[in-house]
Design an enzyme around this catalytic site. Structure first.
Site, PDB file in Angstrom:
ATOM      1  N   GLY A  17       1.747 -10.305   0.329  1.00 51.63           N
ATOM      2  CA  GLY A  17       2.022  -9.672  -0.359  1.00 51.63           C
ATOM      3  C   GLY A  17       3.957  -9.234  -0.466  1.00 51.63           C
ATOM      4  N   SER A  20       7.343  -7.859  -3.888  1.00 53.15           N
ATOM      5  CA  SER A  20       8.049  -7.638  -3.693  1.00 53.15           C
ATOM      6  C   SER A  20       7.918  -6.582  -3.182  1.00 53.15           C
ATOM      7  CB  SER A  20       7.694  -7.066  -5.105  1.00 53.15           C
ATOM      8  OG  SER A  20       6.265  -6.300  -4.839  1.00 53.15           O
ATOM      9  N   GLY A  21       8.602  -5.593  -2.221  1.00 58.64           N
ATOM     10  CA  GLY A  21       8.274  -4.332  -2.169  1.00 58.64           C
ATOM     11  C   GLY A  21       8.676  -4.163  -0.492  1.00 58.64           C
ATOM     12  N   ILE A  22       7.562  -4.247   0.729  1.00 51.32           N
ATOM     13  CA  ILE A  22       7.598  -4.066   1.480  1.00 51.32           C
ATOM     14  C   ILE A  22       7.261  -5.339   1.979  1.00 51.32           C
ATOM     15  CG2 ILE A  22       6.373  -3.055   3.838  1.00 51.32           C
ATOM     16  CD1 ILE A  22       5.978  -0.646   2.218  1.00 51.32           C
ATOM     17  N   SER A 145      -1.784   3.460   5.574  1.00 46.51           N
ATOM     18  CA  SER A 145      -1.209   4.200   4.593  1.00 46.51           C
ATOM     19  C   SER A 145      -1.544   5.938   5.589  1.00 46.51           C
ATOM     20  CB  SER A 145      -1.703   4.567   2.783  1.00 46.51           C
ATOM     21  OG  SER A 145      -0.949   5.994   2.559  1.00 46.51           O
ATOM     22  N   TYR A 158      -6.946   4.637  -4.253  1.00 42.12           N
ATOM     23  CA  TYR A 158      -6.471   3.575  -4.103  1.00 42.12           C
ATOM     24  C   TYR A 158      -6.152   4.801  -2.062  1.00 42.12           C
ATOM     25  CZ  TYR A 158      -2.147   2.579  -1.403  1.00 42.12           C
ATOM     26  OH  TYR A 158      -0.398   2.179  -0.859  1.00 42.12           O
TER      27      TYR A 158
END
Length: 348
Positions: A17, A20-22, A145, A158
């Site tokens: 991943g 993008s993002g984290i 999360s 999710y």
């Protein structure tokens, strides 16, 4: 003997991943601190550009295009990391996809796809990493999360994937420890993070736009936690007191938390303001990335987390709190003594 992980500057870190993002924030930060990084994602143009950007600034980076649901593709990424940099020391399972809407509105094929990426991607990566790290010592860092602890309304599937990630990570950690494997396994639990998460979410229920439940935090805080876990064995790390409070409330007062989420869950996650035109979800295929933060207009985010600092530096935090407490007690005692002296002067 305590587990000794390599300093970051001597590590090779594989990050899924990473476009993008984290994942992107972690790759940039790791390279800036001297680590070699293997970038893994589905979007080849962005991966190539990010790797070139890191090299141009003096860092070490390679990339491999892979869907984390494909175990063979991840094996190839691990092979390339070892061939390129001579080792593999930490594995970060960050790849994730999302949907928004009621579970009954979410097609089964979309729910399966979420599990293929968010859960099976973590399983695939963790098993591959464990086989390669057993002989040398290293770290596996899985992105869970706060929704690993407490499900969120309209993010049911999710939340289910993140509950599954937590269950797998906790069980796998115990098995590795029982076998004496020199592998640290950490579960990272971010709160709302200002990443392209909502830009890439698939809307199962028609809505003008999505927003992140406040308060939101800078993705570089999560990157700090991840890189800390690459060099310091930790079981869990939370980012953001807001999300941690929801986890605690769900554990202590589950029904009250249900009612609260039923009342505010939709308003805090949806917006009348449309998201940026042209955005498309990345559920079933990769989309252009290249951004650490979301495209939401006016989305504020916090650049610090006292809860994270307390976890990264517990002794310093305790000393600071003790000092602050001593100062407060001293000030209180001073005020009481002042009032007592004034009272004696008045009486006599």
């Amino acid at each position: 003997m305590p587990m000794r992980l390599k300093p970051l500057s001597r590590q090779t870190i594989l990050i899924t991943g990473a476009s993008s993002g984290i994942g992107l924030a972690t790759a940039r930060m790791a390279a800036a601190r001297g680590a070699a990084v293997m970038l893994v994602a589905r979007d080849e143009p962005d991966l190539r550009q990010i790797a070139e950007e890191i090299r141009e600034t003096g860092g070490r980076a390679e990339y491999h295009v892979a869907d984390v649901a494909d175990a063979a593709a991840l094996e190839a990424a691990a092979d390339k990391a070892e061939e390129s940099f001579g080792s593999l020391d930490s594995w970060v399972n960050d790849a994730g996809v999302s949907t928004f809407g009621a579970i009954e509105d979410t097609p089964i094929e979309d729910q399966r796809r979420l599990f293929e990426t968010n859960y099976w991607g973590v399983v695939n990566g963790s098993l591959i990493a464990a086989r390669r790290l057993r002989a040398r010592c290293g770290a596996i860092i899985n992105l869970g999360s706060v929704l690993s602890d407490r499900a969120m309304i309209y993010q049911g599937t999710y939340s289910a994937t993140k509950h599954a990630v937590k269950g797998f990570t906790d069980a796998f950690r115990m098995e590795l420890e029982a076998a004496g494997a020199p592998i640290s396994v950490t579960l990272i639990k971010p709160s709302s993070i200002d990443t392209p998460y909502v830009d890439h979410a698939k809307l199962e229920t028609p809505l003008p736009g999505l927003k992140l439940p406040p308060p939101t935090y800078d993705p570089r805080l999560v990157a700090r936690a991840i890189l800390f876990a690459c060099t310091n064995p930790r079981r869990d790390l939370y980012i953001g007191a807001g999300g941690a409070a929801i986890s605690l409330a769900g554990a202590l007062f589950p029904r009250l938390t249900d009612y609260a989420m039923e009342a505010v869950g939709k308003p805090v996650q949806t917006s009348r303001q449309p998201n940026r035109p042209g955005l498309r979800d990345n559920l079933h295929e990769g989309r252009p990335g290249g951004h650490e933060r979301s495209n939401l207009r006016g989305q504020p985010h916090r650049k610090s987390s006292l809860l994270l600092e307390a976890q990264l530096h517990p002794l310093a935090t305790m000393a600071t709190l003790a000092g602050a407490g001593a100062l407060a007690l001293g000030a209180l005692a001073g005020r009481r003594n002042g009032r007592a002296r004034a009272a004696r002067r008045h009486w006599f």
